[in-house]
Design an enzyme around this catalytic site. Structure first.
Site, mmCIF file in Angstrom:
data_model
loop_
_atom_site.group_PDB
_atom_site.id
_atom_site.type_symbol
_atom_site.label_atom_id
_atom_site.label_comp_id
_atom_site.label_asym_id
_atom_site.label_seq_id
_atom_site.Cartn_x
_atom_site.Cartn_y
_atom_site.Cartn_z
ATOM 1 N N GLU A 1 0.836 -1.214 0.000
ATOM 2 C CA GLU A 1 0.000 0.000 0.000
ATOM 3 C C GLU A 1 0.865 1.256 0.000
ATOM 4 O OE1 GLU A 1 -3.215 -0.075 2.860
ATOM 5 O OE2 GLU A 1 -3.257 2.101 2.970
ATOM 6 N N HIS B 1 -2.579 10.063 -0.225
ATOM 7 C CA HIS B 1 -2.703 8.803 -0.966
ATOM 8 C C HIS B 1 -2.518 9.042 -2.453
ATOM 9 C CE1 HIS B 1 -3.541 5.037 0.870
ATOM 10 N NE2 HIS B 1 -4.367 5.559 1.763
ATOM 11 N N LYS C 1 -6.989 -1.090 11.631
ATOM 12 C CA LYS C 1 -6.416 -1.508 10.342
ATOM 13 C C LYS C 1 -5.181 -0.658 10.049
ATOM 14 C CE LYS C 1 -5.948 -1.739 5.699
ATOM 15 N NZ LYS C 1 -5.122 -0.882 4.837
ATOM 16 N N ASP D 1 4.584 -14.627 11.349
ATOM 17 C CA ASP D 1 3.237 -15.088 10.995
ATOM 18 C C ASP D 1 2.245 -13.955 11.277
ATOM 19 O OD1 ASP D 1 0.741 -16.240 10.897
ATOM 20 O OD2 ASP D 1 1.332 -18.079 11.942
HETATM 21 C C1 MEV Z 1 -5.760 2.896 5.340
HETATM 22 O O1 MEV Z 1 -4.960 1.797 4.946
HETATM 23 C C2 MEV Z 1 -5.750 3.077 6.836
HETATM 24 C C3 MEV Z 1 -6.643 4.186 7.387
HETATM 25 O O2 MEV Z 1 -7.985 3.973 6.947
HETATM 26 C C4 MEV Z 1 -6.551 4.123 8.883
HETATM 27 C C5 MEV Z 1 -7.503 5.036 9.608
HETATM 28 O O3 MEV Z 1 -8.579 5.377 9.089
HETATM 29 O O4 MEV Z 1 -7.176 5.386 10.769
HETATM 30 C C6 MEV Z 1 -6.237 5.519 6.855
#
Ligand code: MEV
Length: 429
Positions: A79, A381, A267, A283
């Site tokens: 990413e 991004h 995430k 792992d």
């Molecule tokens: C994207 O890979 C991760 C985010 O969505 C985390 C977040 O919203 O805190 C940007």
């Protein structure tokens, strides 16, 4: 002393020059390892039915100061923005002393399940009585582990009930043991102990044996990291640092209150932790499973980190999460890039590696929250994505930078636009 992880302009270098800049941390054969990567023969020994190897970008996050040590962090991730974001946060954090990090001893849990037990109380009593015998039996299963200071730590006998409404109740008794696996992730060691002890468990209880397996909810193996930042460090062109800090703390409260937000928040944390896990041959599914299960410990899914404004006005961030990292065993021995990545990190133990991963997770979370609290996530991004668009449109390495700048300036990230920019650059005298 480690050379500084602050390498100005690192991101502008060509990949070979970046590797050169890391030379003081590496030996000659590491350069060969980075060049060669994983051979098909080695891959064929790792899993079944191999047809090729599958390559992902291996990058390095710079600027990290962790427990006062200059640390460069290899990260394998597909990413865009992840590596740039953590490097950027690490640069900001080092002005305030960087990150502190620590990990518990590498205590993994194993479970031996007895199914459909008629007299759970009696079964628990019989097993409890047999613990000294089981303890003696557990010793000697992994003599080399004991030589390194590991081995059996503890037992717990648990009565577990399946009581889903509308279904027949089932009582189970579970012998849970804790094994110090030192520098291993430990799955194989724990599973071996579980299988060895199972026969005695059945003999002393007379009950039916169920599963014998580790628990990935490694809640006896927590890692923690922390940073404290002065708000000035967080200001942007449009927003004062104090407001940014307030908005980061508010974003954290949203994640604490709402599982839908907590999942996305976490995430982002795992963007950092997983990338370190993959780069070091760990792992990551086990780490993911343990981390998310831990987040439900009070009955609601919560964020892995915490962000608060302290009384002195500074922003404090912390993370506490189970991290089952190893520095020996598994693919670590087989994969040449993994070995060189561990060398690059300069870690002496699995606990140290887990602490670094926790710090990277916290940094990644701050990078995401700062972007979300200010300009939003898409600008950054798309800036990163623009490089891919430029390459897709046919830009040469020396053209990618100029094409990217133009796509960002006009906020048009189409391949057609990139092709127009390339054509114009090539026409220019
Ligand atoms: C994207 O890979 C991760 C985010 O969505 C985390 C977040 O919203 O805190 C940007």
């Amino acid at each position: 002393m480690s050379p500084s992880s602050r390498i100005p302009g690192f991101y502008k270098l060509a990949p070979a020059m970046r590797l050169r800049a890391l030379e003081p941390r590496l030996e000659k054969h590491d350069f060969e390892a980075y060049h060669r990567g994983l051979s098909l023969e080695a891959a064929d020994m790792m899993v079944e039915n191999v047809i090729c190897t599958f390559v992902l970008p291996c990058a390095v996050a710079v600027n990290f100061l962790i427990n006062g040590r200059e640390t460069v962090v290899p990260m394998v991730v597909e990413e865009p923005s992840v590596v740039a974001a953590v490097s950027n946060v690490a640069r900001i954090a080092r002005k305030d002393g960087g990150f502190s990090a620590e990990s518990d001893p590498s205590h993994m849990i194993g479970q031996i399940q007895l199914m459909d037990v008629r007299d759970p109380r009696g079964c628990v009593a019989r097993l409890t009585e047999a613990l000294p015998r089981l303890r003696a039996q557990a010793r000697g299963i992994h003599p080399r582990l004991e030589e390194r200071g590991g081995g059996l730590v503890d037992f717990e006998v648990r009565h577990v009930v399946y009581d889903e409404p509308g279904r027949r109740r089932e009582d189970m008794v579970v012998l849970q043991f804790v094994l110090d696996v030192v520098d291993a992730m430990g799955a194989n060691m724990v599973n071996t102990v579980a299988e060895h002890l199972a026969a005695t468990v059945v003999e002393v209880t007379g009950e039916a044996l169920g599963l014998r397996i580790l628990s990935n909810l490694a809640d006896r193996r927590l890692s923690r990291a922390r940073i404290v930042l002065s708000p000035d460090a967080l200001g942007t062109e449009e927003m004062d640092g104090r407001e940014v800090a307030d908005r980061i703390a508010a974003a954290w409260r949203f994640a604490w209150a709402d599982p839908h937000r907590a999942a996305t928040h976490n995430k982002g944390v795992m963007n950092g932790i997983d990338a370190v896990a993959i780069a070091t041959g760990n792992d990551w599914r086990a780490i993911e499973a343990g981390a998310h299960a831990w987040c439900c410990r009070d009955g609601q899914y919560r964020p892995m980190t915490r962000w608060e404004i302290r009384e002195d006005g500074r922003l404090e961030g912390s993370i506490e999460v189970p991290l089952q990292f190893g520095t020996v065993g598994g693919p670590i021995r087989v994969h040449p890039t993994v070995q060189s990545n561990l060398k690059l990190l300069g870690v002496g133990s699995a606990r140290e590696l887990a602490g670094i991963a926790a710090a990277v997770g916290l940094a990644q979370n701050l990078g995401a929250l700062k972007a979300l609290a200010t300009e939003g996530i898409q600008t950054g991004h798309m800036r990163m994505h623009a490089r891919t668009v430029a390459a897709t449109a046919g830009a040469r390495a020396d053209e990618v930078g100029d094409v990217t700048v133009e796509l960002v300036r006009t906020r048009d990230f189409s391949v057609e636009r990139a092709q127009q920019v390339i054509a114009r650059l090539r026409r220019a005298p």
